[in-house]
Write an enzyme that holds these catalytic residues in place. Structure first.
Site, PDB file in Angstrom:
ATOM      1  N   ALA A  56       1.140  -1.337  -0.341  1.00 16.95           N
ATOM      2  CA  ALA A  56      -0.085  -0.039  -0.094  1.00 16.95           C
ATOM      3  C   ALA A  56       0.983   1.767  -0.094  1.00 16.95           C
ATOM      4  O   ALA A  56      -0.032   2.326  -0.175  1.00 16.95           O
ATOM      5  CB  ALA A  56      -0.485   0.105   1.249  1.00 16.95           C
ATOM      6  N   GLU A  58       3.166   1.650  -1.607  1.00 21.89           N
ATOM      7  CA  GLU A  58       4.209   1.981  -3.083  1.00 21.89           C
ATOM      8  C   GLU A  58       3.039   2.530  -4.034  1.00 21.89           C
ATOM      9  O   GLU A  58       3.220   3.052  -5.294  1.00 21.89           O
ATOM     10  CB  GLU A  58       4.385   1.036  -3.713  1.00 21.89           C
ATOM     11  CG  GLU A  58       6.103   0.890  -2.993  1.00 21.89           C
ATOM     12  CD  GLU A  58       6.172   0.374  -2.171  1.00 21.89           C
ATOM     13  OE1 GLU A  58       5.302  -0.317  -0.929  1.00 21.89           O
ATOM     14  OE2 GLU A  58       7.124  -0.023  -0.417  1.00 21.89           O
ATOM     15  N   THR A  86       1.253  -5.836  11.376  1.00 25.45           N
ATOM     16  CA  THR A  86       2.550  -5.321  10.895  1.00 25.45           C
ATOM     17  C   THR A  86       2.751  -4.265  12.409  1.00 25.45           C
ATOM     18  O   THR A  86       1.762  -3.307  12.834  1.00 25.45           O
ATOM     19  CB  THR A  86       2.693  -3.601   9.826  1.00 25.45           C
ATOM     20  OG1 THR A  86       3.816  -3.051  10.028  1.00 25.45           O
ATOM     21  CG2 THR A  86       1.413  -3.999   9.778  1.00 25.45           C
ATOM     22  N   HIS A  88       4.185  -1.174  11.615  1.00 23.76           N
ATOM     23  CA  HIS A  88       4.164   0.118  11.179  1.00 23.76           C
ATOM     24  C   HIS A  88       2.816   0.513  10.314  1.00 23.76           C
ATOM     25  O   HIS A  88       3.000   1.252   9.581  1.00 23.76           O
ATOM     26  CB  HIS A  88       5.396   0.465  10.307  1.00 23.76           C
ATOM     27  CG  HIS A  88       5.809  -0.417   9.328  1.00 23.76           C
ATOM     28  ND1 HIS A  88       6.028  -1.951   9.295  1.00 23.76           N
ATOM     29  CD2 HIS A  88       5.496  -0.434   8.078  1.00 23.76           C
ATOM     30  CE1 HIS A  88       6.544  -2.265   8.243  1.00 23.76           C
ATOM     31  NE2 HIS A  88       6.037  -1.536   7.529  1.00 23.76           N
TER      32      HIS A  88
HETATM   33  N1  INI Z   1       1.865  -3.034   2.973  1.00 20.40           N
HETATM   34  C1  INI Z   1       0.033  -3.421   2.674  1.00 20.40           C
HETATM   35  O1  INI Z   1       0.182  -3.464   2.531  1.00 20.40           O
HETATM   36  N2  INI Z   1      -0.061  -4.033   4.110  1.00 20.40           N
HETATM   37  C2  INI Z   1       0.673  -4.323   4.591  1.00 20.40           C
HETATM   38  O2  INI Z   1      -0.731  -5.017   6.198  1.00 20.40           O
HETATM   39  C3  INI Z   1       1.706  -3.731   5.748  1.00 20.40           C
HETATM   40  N3  INI Z   1       2.057  -4.543   6.578  1.00 20.40           N
HETATM   41  O3  INI Z   1       1.938  -5.202   7.196  1.00 20.40           O
HETATM   42  O4  INI Z   1       3.342  -4.204   6.921  1.00 20.40           O
HETATM   43  C4  INI Z   1       2.808  -3.549   3.960  1.00 20.40           C
HETATM   44  N4  INI Z   1       3.489  -3.571   4.367  1.00 20.40           N
HETATM   45  C5  INI Z   1       4.941  -3.190   3.012  1.00 20.40           C
HETATM   46  C6  INI Z   1       4.902  -1.519   2.748  1.00 20.40           C
HETATM   47  O5  INI Z   1       3.501  -1.339   2.132  1.00 20.40           O
HETATM   48  C7  INI Z   1       5.828  -1.697   1.377  1.00 20.40           C
HETATM   49  O6  INI Z   1       5.889  -2.589   0.601  1.00 20.40           O
HETATM   50  C8  INI Z   1       7.391  -1.767   2.372  1.00 20.40           C
HETATM   51  O7  INI Z   1       7.402  -0.904   3.802  1.00 20.40           O
HETATM   52  C9  INI Z   1       7.928  -1.330   1.029  1.00 20.40           C
HETATM   53  O8  INI Z   1       8.208   0.361   0.771  1.00 20.40           O
END
Ligand code: INI
Length: 155
Positions: A56, A58, A86, A88
């Protein structure tokens, strides 16, 4: 009084979808819901384009590229951020929401926010095609309505 209302008629419209692959099983259902509702509203399947991104976080940058491409009339942003999964959550969910909102304001075309932000996987599943409907389908309707209301207001 002059009232602006958007019609739910997708004939001739082109729609972009940006989907975060994180929690892919859930997001795939949102994509399916959006695509199906767009077609039911008259959008030609060939006029729908889909971009998958890692998560999400990106989504906004690719939504911006699509919005700026002039190939689409609206962009639907889909993803699933789940708090339990997560540490974060707030950063990812917050940046996704703020980023998509900014892209809409900057581009001038509707950018629809369909990133689920839930406390649990169960809540996400409920909103991705089970008992609480399908957020992707809701976003498809919002996209079509917004194209028309924005065109009416700016005409
Ligand atoms: N991205 C999500 O779309 N949903 C999530 O629940 C999630 N968690 O749990 O961390 C998540 N993390 C990845 C983030 O969107 C980025 O792709 C990553 O941090 C690289 O920039």
């Amino acid at each position: 009084m002059r009232i602006h209302e958007g019609q739910l008629n997708g004939t001739g419209l082109r729609v972009g979808i940006v989907a975060g692959r994180f929690n892919e099983a859930i997001v795939a259902n949102l994509v399916r819901g959006a695509r199906d509702r767009l077609r039911r509203l008259g959008v030609d399947d060939a006029a729908i384009e889909l971009a998958w991104v890692p998560g999400a976080f990106e989504v906004p940058i690719v939504a911006k590229a699509m919005a700026d491409s002039a190939r689409v009339d609206a962009v639907i942003c889909l993803g699933a951020v789940i708090r339990g999964a997560t540490a974060h959550f707030d950063y990812v969910a917050g940046q996704a929401a703020a980023g998509c909102a900014a892209v809409g304001r900057e581009s001038g075309i509707p950018v629809i926010f369909g990133v689920l932000t839930t406390d649990s996987i169960e809540q996400a599943v409920e909103r991705a095609g089970s008992k609480s409907g399908n957020k992707g389908a809701d976003c498809a309707e919002a996209a079509i309505e917004m194209v028309h209301v924005l065109r009416s207001v700016t005409a």
